[in-house]
Design a protein around this motif. Structure first.
Motif, PDB file in Angstrom:
ATOM      1  N   LYS A   1       0.834  -1.201   0.000  1.00  0.00           N
ATOM      2  CA  LYS A   1       0.000   0.000   0.000  1.00  0.00           C
ATOM      3  C   LYS A   1       0.867   1.249   0.000  1.00  0.00           C
ATOM      4  O   LYS A   1       1.880   1.321   0.695  1.00  0.00           O
ATOM      5  CB  LYS A   1      -0.940  -0.008   1.207  1.00  0.00           C
ATOM      6  CG  LYS A   1      -2.022  -1.075   1.137  1.00  0.00           C
ATOM      7  CD  LYS A   1      -2.980  -0.952   2.307  1.00  0.00           C
ATOM      8  CE  LYS A   1      -4.103  -1.975   2.209  1.00  0.00           C
ATOM      9  NZ  LYS A   1      -5.057  -1.844   3.347  1.00  0.00           N
TER      10      LYS A   1
ATOM     11  N   SER B   1       0.736   5.373   0.465  1.00  0.00           N
ATOM     12  CA  SER B   1      -0.047   6.519   0.957  1.00  0.00           C
ATOM     13  C   SER B   1       0.578   7.808   0.448  1.00  0.00           C
ATOM     14  O   SER B   1       1.089   8.619   1.215  1.00  0.00           O
ATOM     15  CB  SER B   1      -0.085   6.513   2.489  1.00  0.00           C
ATOM     16  OG  SER B   1      -0.535   5.286   2.997  1.00  0.00           O
TER      17      SER B   1
ATOM     18  N   ASP C   1      -4.110  10.747   2.566  1.00  0.00           N
ATOM     19  CA  ASP C   1      -5.205  10.090   3.284  1.00  0.00           C
ATOM     20  C   ASP C   1      -5.585   8.751   2.665  1.00  0.00           C
ATOM     21  O   ASP C   1      -6.079   7.862   3.349  1.00  0.00           O
ATOM     22  CB  ASP C   1      -6.452  10.990   3.265  1.00  0.00           C
ATOM     23  CG  ASP C   1      -6.256  12.287   4.032  1.00  0.00           C
ATOM     24  OD1 ASP C   1      -5.422  12.308   4.951  1.00  0.00           O
ATOM     25  OD2 ASP C   1      -6.929  13.282   3.697  1.00  0.00           O
ATOM     26  N   GLU C   2      -5.356   8.631   1.362  1.00  0.00           N
ATOM     27  CA  GLU C   2      -5.809   7.457   0.614  1.00  0.00           C
ATOM     28  C   GLU C   2      -4.626   6.556   0.283  1.00  0.00           C
ATOM     29  O   GLU C   2      -3.624   7.012  -0.271  1.00  0.00           O
ATOM     30  CB  GLU C   2      -6.482   7.921  -0.685  1.00  0.00           C
ATOM     31  CG  GLU C   2      -6.914   6.818  -1.621  1.00  0.00           C
ATOM     32  CD  GLU C   2      -7.440   7.350  -2.948  1.00  0.00           C
ATOM     33  OE1 GLU C   2      -7.901   6.535  -3.755  1.00  0.00           O
ATOM     34  OE2 GLU C   2      -7.363   8.575  -3.184  1.00  0.00           O
ATOM     35  N   ALA C   3      -4.719   5.278   0.651  1.00  0.00           N
ATOM     36  CA  ALA C   3      -3.676   4.311   0.309  1.00  0.00           C
ATOM     37  C   ALA C   3      -4.144   3.446  -0.852  1.00  0.00           C
ATOM     38  O   ALA C   3      -5.324   3.121  -0.969  1.00  0.00           O
ATOM     39  CB  ALA C   3      -3.342   3.439   1.508  1.00  0.00           C
ATOM     40  N   TYR C   4      -3.210   3.093  -1.730  1.00  0.00           N
ATOM     41  CA  TYR C   4      -3.561   2.288  -2.906  1.00  0.00           C
ATOM     42  C   TYR C   4      -2.400   1.364  -3.243  1.00  0.00           C
ATOM     43  O   TYR C   4      -1.251   1.605  -2.850  1.00  0.00           O
ATOM     44  CB  TYR C   4      -3.870   3.194  -4.102  1.00  0.00           C
ATOM     45  CG  TYR C   4      -2.724   4.117  -4.482  1.00  0.00           C
ATOM     46  CD1 TYR C   4      -1.730   3.714  -5.381  1.00  0.00           C
ATOM     47  CD2 TYR C   4      -2.613   5.383  -3.912  1.00  0.00           C
ATOM     48  CE1 TYR C   4      -0.674   4.545  -5.706  1.00  0.00           C
ATOM     49  CE2 TYR C   4      -1.555   6.220  -4.227  1.00  0.00           C
ATOM     50  CZ  TYR C   4      -0.583   5.799  -5.122  1.00  0.00           C
ATOM     51  OH  TYR C   4       0.480   6.627  -5.423  1.00  0.00           O
TER      52      TYR C   4
ATOM     53  N   HIS D   1       3.587   3.291   3.229  1.00  0.00           N
ATOM     54  CA  HIS D   1       2.224   3.289   3.760  1.00  0.00           C
ATOM     55  C   HIS D   1       2.192   3.922   5.139  1.00  0.00           C
ATOM     56  O   HIS D   1       3.055   3.664   5.982  1.00  0.00           O
ATOM     57  CB  HIS D   1       1.694   1.860   3.847  1.00  0.00           C
ATOM     58  CG  HIS D   1       0.304   1.764   4.394  1.00  0.00           C
ATOM     59  ND1 HIS D   1      -0.018   0.975   5.465  1.00  0.00           N
ATOM     60  CD2 HIS D   1      -0.846   2.398   4.039  1.00  0.00           C
ATOM     61  CE1 HIS D   1      -1.313   1.094   5.726  1.00  0.00           C
ATOM     62  NE2 HIS D   1      -1.828   1.963   4.879  1.00  0.00           N
ATOM     63  N   SER D   2       1.204   4.771   5.359  1.00  0.00           N
ATOM     64  CA  SER D   2       1.008   5.387   6.668  1.00  0.00           C
ATOM     65  C   SER D   2      -0.462   5.729   6.827  1.00  0.00           C
ATOM     66  O   SER D   2      -1.115   6.155   5.872  1.00  0.00           O
ATOM     67  CB  SER D   2       1.855   6.656   6.802  1.00  0.00           C
ATOM     68  OG  SER D   2       1.551   7.335   8.011  1.00  0.00           O
ATOM     69  N   GLU D   3      -0.975   5.534   8.027  1.00  0.00           N
ATOM     70  CA  GLU D   3      -2.351   5.927   8.322  1.00  0.00           C
ATOM     71  C   GLU D   3      -2.389   7.218   9.127  1.00  0.00           C
ATOM     72  O   GLU D   3      -3.431   7.624   9.636  1.00  0.00           O
ATOM     73  CB  GLU D   3      -3.071   4.794   9.056  1.00  0.00           C
ATOM     74  CG  GLU D   3      -3.203   3.534   8.193  1.00  0.00           C
ATOM     75  CD  GLU D   3      -3.960   2.421   8.878  1.00  0.00           C
ATOM     76  OE1 GLU D   3      -4.339   2.597  10.054  1.00  0.00           O
ATOM     77  OE2 GLU D   3      -4.165   1.377   8.229  1.00  0.00           O
ATOM     78  N   ASP D   4      -1.236   7.884   9.236  1.00  0.00           N
ATOM     79  CA  ASP D   4      -1.134   9.166   9.920  1.00  0.00           C
ATOM     80  C   ASP D   4      -1.723  10.252   9.014  1.00  0.00           C
ATOM     81  O   ASP D   4      -1.296  10.420   7.877  1.00  0.00           O
ATOM     82  CB  ASP D   4       0.346   9.464  10.199  1.00  0.00           C
ATOM     83  CG  ASP D   4       0.553  10.646  11.122  1.00  0.00           C
ATOM     84  OD1 ASP D   4      -0.171  11.649  10.961  1.00  0.00           O
ATOM     85  OD2 ASP D   4       1.441  10.579  11.989  1.00  0.00           O
ATOM     86  N   ASN D   5      -2.704  10.969   9.508  1.00  0.00           N
ATOM     87  CA  ASN D   5      -3.339  12.002   8.680  1.00  0.00           C
ATOM     88  C   ASN D   5      -2.911  13.413   9.076  1.00  0.00           C
ATOM     89  O   ASN D   5      -3.672  14.367   8.933  1.00  0.00           O
ATOM     90  CB  ASN D   5      -4.868  11.861   8.712  1.00  0.00           C
ATOM     91  CG  ASN D   5      -5.437  11.997  10.130  1.00  0.00           C
ATOM     92  OD1 ASN D   5      -4.708  12.132  11.106  1.00  0.00           O
ATOM     93  ND2 ASN D   5      -6.752  11.955  10.234  1.00  0.00           N
TER      94      ASN D   5
END
Length: 280
Positions: free
Chosen positions: A161, A163, A193-196, A253-257
């Motif tokens: 993923k 980001s 914000d969006e991972a792909y 990949h990171s889910e940190d916004n």
């Protein structure tokens, strides 16, 4: 307060300068570039990371300095050290550095020089903010035209993923940090914000181009060989292929916004970035 912007004619620097011009008076800005004659709307001074003897003089009067990382892989830690030493000598009060996402844990080959620079900055005694920028979406959308010609999008990222965010989002975050309070001493992990996955990127390209462009995952050596066949220098081809392998491990990949929080809106979507590339 004078704000110095290094690399102000580069891809990120140009966008950062434009964002800063919209947030502060142009008289507060100084572009620090190799070719000052290319800058018209703000004050510009000659600035070359490889010429340490003139750096401190160009930094005199600068309160806040944006150090955009250099683009010469393998030379950057040394070059950045030249700038940090000059900033210390010139009395710069705050230094903002563009690093890389998860610099202290990433397997991406670029991370080592960024981490070395972070350590130099922390040891300098200059108040700092570190912006650990994630991948630029343009790093991938720049390959769309080639993928359309070849009929396939190739890479070595497997199902990793990514980001990423467009450069304009990172540039806006830079401007926000430089023109608002409360950022000194902070290290920000910045990602979209969006991972792909690259398969999802290929699907979006297919959707918007009305062509069937599948993603083909290649072993690292094969991907590097294919890039060399497209005319890329050996070192660059090897590096790009290795970065994809790092992406397969989750390093992009990171889910940190934090990025969207800084700019006060969601980061630009993958579909937006693909459309931008196709419209060029």
């Amino acid at each position: 307060m004078k704000i110095g912007i290094t690399g102000a004619t580069g891809q990120l620097g140009t966008l950062a300068l434009e964002q800063l011009k919209s947030r502060t008076d142009a008289a507060n800005l100084v572009a620090l570039v190799r070719s000052p004659e290319k800058i018209k709307e703000v004050d510009a001074k000659a600035f070359d990371y490889d010429k340490p003897e003139g750096l401190a003089e160009s930094l005199k009067g600068i309160d806040s300095l944006l150090l955009i990382s250099g683009n010469e892989i393998g030379q950057r830690a040394r070059q950045h050290e030249n700038v940090i030493k000059a900033a210390k000598e010139a009395g710069v009060k705050w230094l903002i550095y563009t690093s890389i996402l998860k610099a202290d844990s990433s397997t991406i080959s670029l991370a080592a020089e960024h981490l070395a620079t972070e350590k130099l900055l922390k040891a300098s005694g200059i108040p700092f903010t570190i912006l650990r920028n994630g991948w630029y979406t343009e790093n991938y959308t720049g390959s769309i035209s080639g993928a359309l010609s070849a009929g396939t999008f190739i890479g070595s990222a497997e199902d990793g993923k990514i980001s990423s965010a467009v450069r304009a989002d990172f540039a806006e975050a830079i401007a926000v940090v430089l023109t608002t309070d409360g950022h000194e001493g902070k290290i920000y992990e910045l990602a979209g914000d969006e991972a792909y996955t690259l398969s999802e990127l290929a699907a979006e390209i297919s959707k918007q181009s009305n062509k069937d462009i599948p993603y083909q995952n290649l072993p690292e050596e094969e991907y590097s060989k294919a890039l060399k066949g497209m005319g890329l220098p050996e070192g660059i081809a090897d590096a790009i292929a290795s970065w994809d392998v790092s992406a397969s491990k989750g390093d992009l990949h990171s889910e940190d916004n934090t990025l969207s929080k800084l700019i006060g809106r969601p980061t630009k979507s993958l579909s937006y970035a693909v459309k931008e590339a196709l419209d060029k």
